[in-house]
Design a protein around this motif. Structure first.
Motif, mmCIF file in Angstrom:
data_model
loop_
_atom_site.group_PDB
_atom_site.id
_atom_site.type_symbol
_atom_site.label_atom_id
_atom_site.label_comp_id
_atom_site.label_asym_id
_atom_site.label_seq_id
_atom_site.Cartn_x
_atom_site.Cartn_y
_atom_site.Cartn_z
ATOM 1 N N MET A 117 84.150 68.284 -50.769
ATOM 2 C CA MET A 117 82.834 68.274 -49.524
ATOM 3 C C MET A 117 82.575 69.149 -50.294
ATOM 4 O O MET A 117 82.137 70.070 -51.184
ATOM 5 N N GLN A 118 80.763 68.108 -50.281
ATOM 6 C CA GLN A 118 79.662 68.988 -50.240
ATOM 7 C C GLN A 118 79.503 69.603 -49.706
ATOM 8 O O GLN A 118 78.497 71.168 -49.489
ATOM 9 N N LYS A 119 79.594 70.005 -48.382
ATOM 10 C CA LYS A 119 79.598 70.983 -47.814
ATOM 11 C C LYS A 119 80.837 70.688 -46.293
ATOM 12 O O LYS A 119 81.069 69.997 -45.585
ATOM 13 N N SER A 120 81.015 71.986 -46.689
ATOM 14 C CA SER A 120 83.173 72.362 -45.579
ATOM 15 C C SER A 120 82.721 71.993 -44.167
ATOM 16 O O SER A 120 80.840 72.381 -43.640
ATOM 17 N N THR A 121 83.431 71.541 -43.215
ATOM 18 C CA THR A 121 83.186 71.485 -42.016
ATOM 19 C C THR A 121 83.310 72.739 -41.793
ATOM 20 O O THR A 121 83.535 73.135 -39.938
ATOM 21 N N GLY A 122 84.300 73.750 -42.516
ATOM 22 C CA GLY A 122 83.935 74.910 -42.382
ATOM 23 C C GLY A 122 85.693 75.437 -41.677
ATOM 24 O O GLY A 122 86.201 76.682 -41.480
ATOM 25 N N GLN A 123 86.383 73.961 -41.547
ATOM 26 C CA GLN A 123 88.339 74.297 -41.310
ATOM 27 C C GLN A 123 88.286 73.204 -42.837
ATOM 28 O O GLN A 123 88.229 72.257 -42.652
ATOM 29 N N ARG B 215 82.742 47.159 -58.940
ATOM 30 C CA ARG B 215 80.974 46.611 -59.445
ATOM 31 C C ARG B 215 80.298 46.607 -58.014
ATOM 32 O O ARG B 215 79.150 46.196 -57.868
ATOM 33 N N SER B 216 80.693 47.683 -56.734
ATOM 34 C CA SER B 216 79.422 47.178 -55.608
ATOM 35 C C SER B 216 79.081 48.854 -55.107
ATOM 36 O O SER B 216 78.775 49.119 -55.267
ATOM 37 N N ILE B 217 80.908 50.137 -55.406
ATOM 38 C CA ILE B 217 79.757 51.496 -55.028
ATOM 39 C C ILE B 217 80.386 51.975 -56.388
ATOM 40 O O ILE B 217 81.328 52.272 -56.754
ATOM 41 N N THR B 218 79.457 53.097 -56.566
ATOM 42 C CA THR B 218 79.638 54.443 -57.551
ATOM 43 C C THR B 218 79.898 55.844 -56.660
ATOM 44 O O THR B 218 80.731 56.682 -57.151
ATOM 45 N N THR B 219 79.300 56.062 -55.548
ATOM 46 C CA THR B 219 78.861 57.134 -54.901
ATOM 47 C C THR B 219 78.809 57.296 -53.278
ATOM 48 O O THR B 219 77.868 56.311 -53.174
ATOM 49 N N LEU B 220 79.402 58.151 -53.061
ATOM 50 C CA LEU B 220 79.143 57.860 -51.346
ATOM 51 C C LEU B 220 78.502 59.066 -51.243
ATOM 52 O O LEU B 220 79.808 59.849 -51.326
ATOM 53 N N GLU B 221 78.109 59.693 -50.048
ATOM 54 C CA GLU B 221 77.437 60.951 -49.333
ATOM 55 C C GLU B 221 78.038 60.430 -47.733
ATOM 56 O O GLU B 221 77.933 58.908 -47.372
ATOM 57 N N ILE B 222 79.441 61.152 -47.510
ATOM 58 C CA ILE B 222 79.826 60.679 -45.990
ATOM 59 C C ILE B 222 79.706 61.981 -44.874
ATOM 60 O O ILE B 222 80.940 62.939 -44.975
ATOM 61 N N PRO B 223 78.901 61.878 -44.232
ATOM 62 C CA PRO B 223 78.497 63.229 -43.465
ATOM 63 C C PRO B 223 79.967 62.720 -42.021
ATOM 64 O O PRO B 223 80.129 61.867 -42.158
ATOM 65 N N ILE B 224 80.172 64.202 -41.694
ATOM 66 C CA ILE B 224 81.416 63.609 -40.656
ATOM 67 C C ILE B 224 81.544 64.764 -40.031
ATOM 68 O O ILE B 224 81.495 66.528 -40.727
ATOM 69 N N GLN B 225 82.724 64.690 -39.078
ATOM 70 C CA GLN B 225 81.814 65.768 -37.605
ATOM 71 C C GLN B 225 83.589 65.417 -36.765
ATOM 72 O O GLN B 225 83.714 64.024 -36.707
ATOM 73 N N PHE B 226 83.951 66.428 -37.162
ATOM 74 C CA PHE B 226 85.554 66.805 -35.716
ATOM 75 C C PHE B 226 84.972 67.677 -34.965
ATOM 76 O O PHE B 226 84.876 68.738 -35.009
ATOM 77 N N THR B 227 84.613 66.579 -33.075
ATOM 78 C CA THR B 227 84.790 67.247 -32.448
ATOM 79 C C THR B 227 85.649 66.941 -31.374
ATOM 80 O O THR B 227 86.370 66.710 -31.043
ATOM 81 N N PRO B 228 86.071 68.118 -29.930
ATOM 82 C CA PRO B 228 87.196 67.367 -29.189
ATOM 83 C C PRO B 228 86.989 66.026 -28.761
ATOM 84 O O PRO B 228 87.838 65.651 -28.084
ATOM 85 N N LYS B 229 85.939 65.773 -28.740
ATOM 86 C CA LYS B 229 86.485 64.003 -28.446
ATOM 87 C C LYS B 229 86.384 63.119 -29.500
ATOM 88 O O LYS B 229 87.457 61.647 -29.296
ATOM 89 N N GLY B 230 86.789 63.629 -31.311
ATOM 90 C CA GLY B 230 87.082 62.953 -32.114
ATOM 91 C C GLY B 230 86.273 62.650 -33.251
ATOM 92 O O GLY B 230 85.420 63.924 -33.392
ATOM 93 N N VAL B 231 86.260 62.067 -34.369
ATOM 94 C CA VAL B 231 86.035 61.976 -35.427
ATOM 95 C C VAL B 231 84.954 61.218 -35.933
ATOM 96 O O VAL B 231 85.392 60.125 -35.257
ATOM 97 N N PHE B 232 83.496 61.606 -36.168
ATOM 98 C CA PHE B 232 82.684 60.609 -36.139
ATOM 99 C C PHE B 232 82.234 61.066 -37.842
ATOM 100 O O PHE B 232 81.739 62.427 -37.812
ATOM 101 N N TYR B 233 81.539 60.296 -37.797
ATOM 102 C CA TYR B 233 80.358 59.923 -38.769
ATOM 103 C C TYR B 233 78.741 59.684 -39.132
ATOM 104 O O TYR B 233 77.999 59.900 -37.868
ATOM 105 N N GLY C 164 80.603 68.208 -41.422
ATOM 106 C CA GLY C 164 80.642 68.324 -43.529
ATOM 107 C C GLY C 164 80.004 67.200 -43.815
ATOM 108 O O GLY C 164 79.932 66.610 -43.541
ATOM 109 N N VAL C 165 80.141 67.341 -44.893
ATOM 110 C CA VAL C 165 79.126 66.370 -46.177
ATOM 111 C C VAL C 165 80.433 65.969 -47.274
ATOM 112 O O VAL C 165 81.037 66.668 -47.543
#
Length: 162
Positions: free
Chosen positions: A119-125, A144-162, A101-102
């Motif tokens: 969640m802009q796009k759900s992982t489905g779970q 004063r450095s960051i205002t918005t982040l879009e974070i792609p994320i994936q949960f797989t059998p091997k762990g959590v990845f961006y 998801g994102v």
């Protein structure tokens, strides 16, 4: 943050417990130095095997892929003061739940604190979405450095990845 240093451990030879951990050479970053010292203070050795140990430490970004994209800023990691990967919920992992998801994170520019995460796009779970959002809400940034982040994320059998 990256850096190399050296830690010296003093060990009680009768128990194998670390009695002190000292920096012989700093990594150049207090947060890395403190993390190394905290970890080494928990080490245990076979009783009678050592009384002093010198350990080189090396924090690198080798193998780290920057998957987090920001709106209006490409150096999010350099501006992060506190962040960690979401935990893969044990029950969800055991059940083989996966998803991709994102998330979108909004940050107060005055304080650097996350003001909202969704969640802009759900992982489905829902359980995986909640784990990701729980982690992202705790992230902190330089003001004063960051205002918005879009974070792609994936949960797989091997762990959590961006």
């Amino acid at each position: 943050m990256t850096g190399s240093g050296i830690v010296v451990l003093n060990v009680d030879p009768s128990t194998g417990n670390v009695t002190s951990a000292l920096l012989l050479k700093s990594t150049g970053h207090k947060i890395l130095d403190d993390a190394a010292l905290d970890a080494f203070r928990q080490w245990r050795f076979k009783p009678g095997s050592v009384h002093k140990v010198k350990i080189p430490i090396n924090f690198t970004m080798q193998g780290f892929r920057e998957w987090v994209r920001t709106k209006g800023h490409s150096l999010w990691l350099q501006n992060a003061t506190y962040w960690f990967l979401p935990e893969y919920p044990r029950d969800a992992h055991a059940q083989g739940l996966t998803g991709k998801g994102v998330a979108v994170v909004n940050v107060d520019p005055a304080t650097g604190y996350v003001t909202s995460a969704l969640m802009q796009k759900s992982t489905g779970q829902e359980v995986l979405d909640n784990a990701a959002l729980r982690a992202f809400r705790q992230w902190r940034f330089k003001p004063r450095s960051i205002t918005t982040l879009e974070i792609p994320i994936q949960f797989t059998p091997k762990g959590v990845f961006y």
